[in-house]
Structures are given as structure tokens and as C-alpha cells.
Write a protein that holds these residues in place. Structure first.
Motif, PDB file in Angstrom:
ATOM      1  N   MET A 170       0.830  -1.207   0.000  1.00 27.52           N
ATOM      2  CA  MET A 170       0.000   0.000   0.000  1.00 27.52           C
ATOM      3  C   MET A 170       0.864   1.257   0.000  1.00 27.52           C
ATOM      4  SD  MET A 170      -3.108   1.102  -0.005  1.00 27.52           S
ATOM      5  CE  MET A 170      -4.068   2.556   0.392  1.00 27.52           C
ATOM      6  N   GLY A 171       1.921   1.215   0.836  1.00 33.40           N
ATOM      7  CA  GLY A 171       2.826   2.355   0.916  1.00 33.40           C
ATOM      8  C   GLY A 171       3.538   2.620  -0.392  1.00 33.40           C
ATOM      9  N   ALA A 172       3.941   1.523  -1.070  1.00 34.38           N
ATOM     10  CA  ALA A 172       4.624   1.657  -2.349  1.00 34.38           C
ATOM     11  C   ALA A 172       3.697   2.280  -3.394  1.00 34.38           C
ATOM     12  CB  ALA A 172       5.120   0.301  -2.834  1.00 34.38           C
ATOM     13  N   GLN A 173       2.419   1.898  -3.349  1.00 32.94           N
ATOM     14  CA  GLN A 173       1.451   2.438  -4.290  1.00 32.94           C
ATOM     15  C   GLN A 173       1.240   3.933  -4.063  1.00 32.94           C
ATOM     16  OE1 GLN A 173       0.233   0.966  -6.860  1.00 32.94           O
ATOM     17  NE2 GLN A 173      -1.205   2.565  -7.504  1.00 32.94           N
ATOM     18  N   VAL A 174       1.156   4.328  -2.791  1.00 34.57           N
ATOM     19  CA  VAL A 174       0.994   5.744  -2.460  1.00 34.57           C
ATOM     20  C   VAL A 174       2.190   6.543  -2.954  1.00 34.57           C
ATOM     21  CG1 VAL A 174       0.869   7.410  -0.582  1.00 34.57           C
ATOM     22  CG2 VAL A 174      -0.525   5.331  -0.492  1.00 34.57           C
ATOM     23  N   THR A 175       3.392   6.006  -2.715  1.00 39.44           N
ATOM     24  CA  THR A 175       4.615   6.672  -3.173  1.00 39.44           C
ATOM     25  C   THR A 175       4.626   6.833  -4.685  1.00 39.44           C
ATOM     26  OG1 THR A 175       5.873   5.781  -1.312  1.00 39.44           O
ATOM     27  CG2 THR A 175       7.133   6.545  -3.215  1.00 39.44           C
ATOM     28  N   LYS A 176       4.182   5.786  -5.376  1.00 42.27           N
ATOM     29  CA  LYS A 176       4.139   5.826  -6.831  1.00 42.27           C
ATOM     30  C   LYS A 176       3.193   6.923  -7.321  1.00 42.27           C
ATOM     31  CE  LYS A 176       3.193   2.922 -10.874  1.00 42.27           C
ATOM     32  NZ  LYS A 176       2.764   1.583 -11.339  1.00 42.27           N
ATOM     33  N   GLN A 177       2.038   7.036  -6.672  1.00 37.60           N
ATOM     34  CA  GLN A 177       1.071   8.052  -7.064  1.00 37.60           C
ATOM     35  C   GLN A 177       1.601   9.463  -6.802  1.00 37.60           C
ATOM     36  OE1 GLN A 177      -1.616   7.645  -8.781  1.00 37.60           O
ATOM     37  NE2 GLN A 177      -1.356   5.429  -8.836  1.00 37.60           N
ATOM     38  N   VAL A 178       2.275   9.632  -5.685  1.00 41.40           N
ATOM     39  CA  VAL A 178       2.868  10.932  -5.360  1.00 41.40           C
ATOM     40  C   VAL A 178       3.910  11.316  -6.419  1.00 41.40           C
ATOM     41  CG1 VAL A 178       4.326  12.182  -3.717  1.00 41.40           C
ATOM     42  CG2 VAL A 178       2.420  10.792  -2.883  1.00 41.40           C
ATOM     43  N   ASP A 179       4.750  10.334  -6.786  1.00 38.54           N
ATOM     44  CA  ASP A 179       5.779  10.582  -7.800  1.00 38.54           C
ATOM     45  C   ASP A 179       5.162  10.939  -9.148  1.00 38.54           C
ATOM     46  OD1 ASP A 179       7.737  10.095  -5.947  1.00 38.54           O
ATOM     47  OD2 ASP A 179       8.102   8.012  -6.570  1.00 38.54           O
ATOM     48  N   ARG A 180       4.068  10.256  -9.485  1.00 39.40           N
ATOM     49  CA  ARG A 180       3.423  10.538 -10.768  1.00 39.40           C
ATOM     50  C   ARG A 180       2.822  11.929 -10.780  1.00 39.40           C
ATOM     51  NH1 ARG A 180       2.754   7.551 -14.726  1.00 39.40           N
ATOM     52  NH2 ARG A 180       0.757   8.468 -15.339  1.00 39.40           N
ATOM     53  N   ARG A 181       2.210  12.323  -9.687  1.00 32.19           N
ATOM     54  CA  ARG A 181       1.635  13.669  -9.607  1.00 32.19           C
ATOM     55  C   ARG A 181       2.725  14.727  -9.728  1.00 32.19           C
ATOM     56  NH1 ARG A 181      -3.702  14.247  -6.845  1.00 32.19           N
ATOM     57  NH2 ARG A 181      -4.643  12.173  -6.808  1.00 32.19           N
ATOM     58  N   LYS A 182       3.878  14.465  -9.139  1.00 34.32           N
ATOM     59  CA  LYS A 182       4.998  15.396  -9.248  1.00 34.32           C
ATOM     60  C   LYS A 182       5.477  15.485 -10.698  1.00 34.32           C
ATOM     61  CE  LYS A 182       6.888  14.945  -4.559  1.00 34.32           C
ATOM     62  NZ  LYS A 182       8.053  14.454  -3.754  1.00 34.32           N
ATOM     63  N   ALA A 183       5.557  14.323 -11.368  1.00 38.12           N
ATOM     64  CA  ALA A 183       6.021  14.299 -12.753  1.00 38.12           C
ATOM     65  C   ALA A 183       5.067  15.078 -13.661  1.00 38.12           C
ATOM     66  CB  ALA A 183       6.146  12.855 -13.241  1.00 38.12           C
ATOM     67  N   ILE A 184       3.770  14.893 -13.446  1.00 40.10           N
ATOM     68  CA  ILE A 184       2.775  15.620 -14.230  1.00 40.10           C
ATOM     69  C   ILE A 184       2.898  17.118 -13.994  1.00 40.10           C
ATOM     70  CG2 ILE A 184       0.293  16.050 -14.499  1.00 40.10           C
ATOM     71  CD1 ILE A 184      -0.076  13.016 -13.871  1.00 40.10           C
ATOM     72  N   SER A 185       3.062  17.503 -12.740  1.00 30.10           N
ATOM     73  CA  SER A 185       3.195  18.913 -12.398  1.00 30.10           C
ATOM     74  C   SER A 185       4.423  19.529 -13.068  1.00 30.10           C
ATOM     75  CB  SER A 185       3.288  19.077 -10.874  1.00 30.10           C
ATOM     76  OG  SER A 185       3.462  20.435 -10.524  1.00 30.10           O
ATOM     77  N   VAL A 186       5.540  18.811 -13.021  1.00 28.58           N
ATOM     78  CA  VAL A 186       6.769  19.303 -13.642  1.00 28.58           C
ATOM     79  C   VAL A 186       6.583  19.472 -15.144  1.00 28.58           C
ATOM     80  CG1 VAL A 186       9.147  18.666 -14.237  1.00 28.58           C
ATOM     81  CG2 VAL A 186       8.337  18.409 -11.888  1.00 28.58           C
ATOM     82  N   GLU A 187       5.928  18.490 -15.790  1.00 25.29           N
ATOM     83  CA  GLU A 187       5.753  18.552 -17.240  1.00 25.29           C
ATOM     84  C   GLU A 187       4.793  19.671 -17.647  1.00 25.29           C
ATOM     85  OE1 GLU A 187       5.654  15.370 -19.763  1.00 25.29           O
ATOM     86  OE2 GLU A 187       7.348  14.362 -18.823  1.00 25.29           O
ATOM     87  N   LYS A 188       3.784  19.897 -16.863  1.00 26.67           N
ATOM     88  CA  LYS A 188       2.867  21.008 -17.153  1.00 26.67           C
ATOM     89  C   LYS A 188       3.613  22.343 -17.060  1.00 26.67           C
ATOM     90  CE  LYS A 188      -1.281  20.753 -15.219  1.00 26.67           C
ATOM     91  NZ  LYS A 188      -2.316  20.477 -14.180  1.00 26.67           N
TER      92      LYS A 188
END
Length: 318
Positions: A1-19
Motif C-alpha cells: 500500500m505504501g509503495a502504491q501511495v509513493t508511486k502516485q505521489v511521484d506521478r503527480r509530481k512528474a505531471i506537475s513538472v511537465e505542465k
């Protein structure tokens, strides 16, 4: 569960950076290009307005829609937001200025997007014919493909020829060098992409899959998609040297491992950067490769950008 949360946080950061990356490029580079201030007097008849006798097929910048026939797909408010890529009917898109239609079908001739269904292909055909009856010089590229995982509709070419035969421009490499006026009264380049049936051959009323190419990547990251579009477009020959249409899609795609699965909020990450893309094509020396430019939820400004560049080409200003 923790790994999944971390993955989602990382993806949101990546999207934010790309925007932010796209926004910064927009702010620093601008969106001016030859023809960028042009707006057609009548989008419904913009090809007629530019002069059919002057417009060579291979020099048109064709405004297109991605998953064109999804305005009524699925169940409203339940499954529709996960598959709807256009809010307008095919007829309304054509009136707005769209000239490339992308339709996916399954064995029973129903239009689909993945597992979700909408109306039959007859609704698309009716809209196309209605538009053609109200115009005289507009050429349409109608791409119909069998959706992934589905079988080809039986006797589909026979059905299409029966419905559209009088309008079909037959498969012929010489078409690319001709003007619109040289092809009239024929009005439709129909690219039929079956999964198992034989491909159309030279002289056929239909065009085979090799005549409409793209390099689609499955991502919801806007800058990644933008730069991939630039890279692959740059690998193409100039439009005057090609004997096929090449499409760039100004879209990004929801991903199953991301909380945001509805099409509109995801594709909005890149949606408004169509003028930036064209301007960057000029900045990077590849504007002479641009041909079909498609988008989700097509708007008038997108059409105007494509028509403006076409106008500049017709007038010799590129």
C-alpha cells in the motif's frame, strides 16, 4: 500500500513538472507562425475560401479529431467520461472545420472506444453525407479502423462503397500532388484499416493503412507527448516528398494506474498548446513536415491555427 501511495505521489509530481515545462516554453517562445493571425470567414467552407484551384492535397494542414465518434459513447455521467474524446457530433465537427475523422468500429458496425459502445457507423455516414450536401469544395479524410481486440465487420467495404461510392477518391499516389479542384466532385479519401481482412490495393475506392501513419505513444505526460510528437515529425520527409499522410495528435491519454481516468481533465494538460506546437515546428525547422494535426474536443481556435498555416502555404509565405 505504501509503495502504491509513493508511486502516485511521484506521478503527480512528474505531471506537475511537465505542465510547468510546457507553460515555460509557451511563455519564453511564443506562438507566432506564418498565418497565425488568419481566421477563415466561414469554417464550414474554409477550403472553398482558400481557393480549391490553389490548394494541393499534400500542402493542406488538416485539422482532425481523435476518436471522433464518441460524443454519445457509454452511459452519461457513468462510463462516458472515461471514453468521450469529442462533445460534438460528426456533422458539427465538420461544420466547425474538422477535415480528418477518426472512427473505430467492431464486428456489428457499432462505433466503439475500447469496450464501450455508441451508435452505428450509419450515423457517421449520415452526418458526412449531410455535410457534403451542404458544401461543394470541402475534402474529407475519413479513417475507419477495426478497434483493437475486435473482428472486422463482414462485407464492410461493400457497405461503405454502397453508401459513399459517388464521393470516394480512389487510392492513387498522384492524388498527393493534385489540387482540390482537380479531384472534385469526388470528396472523400477513405482510409480503411481492417485487422484481418486484406488491405485495399492501388485503384481501390479505399486507401490502405500505409497511407495514414502516426507515432502514437500511450502517456498522460504532456511535455513527453509534445516532444515525442516533435521528434517523430522531424523524422518524416517534407510533405511535398511523401506519398502518405502523417498525423500528429495533440492529446494525452489517461493511464490505468493514475487516479484521474476521465479523458477531459487529462487531455487538457496539452490541449491548449496547439499553437505552441506549430510555432515550435518552425523554430526547429520541421514545419514543412506538418500535415494532419488532430485533437480531442476540437475548438475553433485549433481549426483556425491549421487553416492559417494552410493559408500561408497557399500564398507562399512559409
Amino acid at each position: 500500500m505504501g509503495a502504491q501511495v509513493t508511486k502516485q505521489v511521484d506521478r503527480r509530481k512528474a505531471i506537475s513538472v511537465e505542465k510547468k515545462t510546457l507553460y515555460s516554453l509557451h511563455e519564453s517562445s511564443g506562438t507566432d507562425f506564418p498565418g497565425s493571425t488568419y481566421s477563415p470567414a466561414d469554417r464550414k467552407k474554409w477550403m472553398a475560401g482558400l481557393g480549391p484551384e490553389k490548394m494541393h492535397i499534400n500542402k493542406i494542414v488538416w485539422p482532425g479529431t481523435h476518436d471522433s465518434a464518441t460524443n454519445k459513447i457509454g452511459i452519461p455521467g457513468i462510463t462516458r467520461p472515461f471514453a468521450q474524446c469529442q462533445s460534438l457530433s460528426i456533422y458539427q465537427q465538420l461544420v466547425r472545420g474538422t477535415r480528418v475523422i477518426d472512427v473505430r468500429v467492431q464486428e456489428d458496425r457499432k462505433v466503439c472506444h475500447g469496450v464501450l459502445l455508441t451508435y452505428g457507423i450509419d450515423v457517421v455516414i449520415k452526418d458526412v453525407k449531410k455535410f457534403l450536401s451542404e458544401t461543394e469544395s470541402e475534402i474529407i479524410i475519413l479513417e475507419i479502423r477495426t478497434e483493437f481486440g475486435h473482428d472486422d465487420p463482414p462485407e464492410f467495404e461493400k457497405y461503405l462503397e454502397g453508401e459513399l461510392g459517388e464521393f470516394l477518391i480512389h487510392q492513387d499516389d498522384h492524388v498527393f500532388g493534385k489540387t482540390i479542384s482537380e479531384l472534385l466532385p469526388k470528396r472523400i479519401i477513405c482510409v480503411w484499416k481492417p485487422r484481418k481482412s486484406p488491405q485495399a490495393k492501388a485503384g481501390s475506392p479505399f486507401w490502405s493503412s500505409g497511407y495514414l501513419k502516426d507515432n502514437w505513444i500511450d502517456t498522460d505526460l504532456p511535455s513527453t507527448k509534445f516532444e515525442s510528437n516533435i521528434k517523430h515529425l522531424g523524422e518524416q520527409q517534407p510533405v511535398t516528398s511523401r506519398k502518405f499522410f502523417y498525423r500528429v495528435e495533440n492529446t494525452v491519454t489517461p493511464q490505468a494506474d493514475n487516479p484521474i481516468l476521465c479523458v477531459k481533465p487529462v487531455t487538457n494538460r496539452i490541449h491548449n498548446y496547439h499553437r505552441l506546437f506549430i510555432a515550435q515546428c518552425f523554430s526547429r525547422g520541421i514545419a514543412d513536415r506538418l500535415q494532419i494535426f488532430s485533437t480531442d474536443f476540437i475548438e475553433e481556435d485549433f481549426v483556425d491555427a491549421c487553416v492559417g498555416l494552410t493559408y500561408a502555404r497557399v500564398e507562399g509565405n512559409t
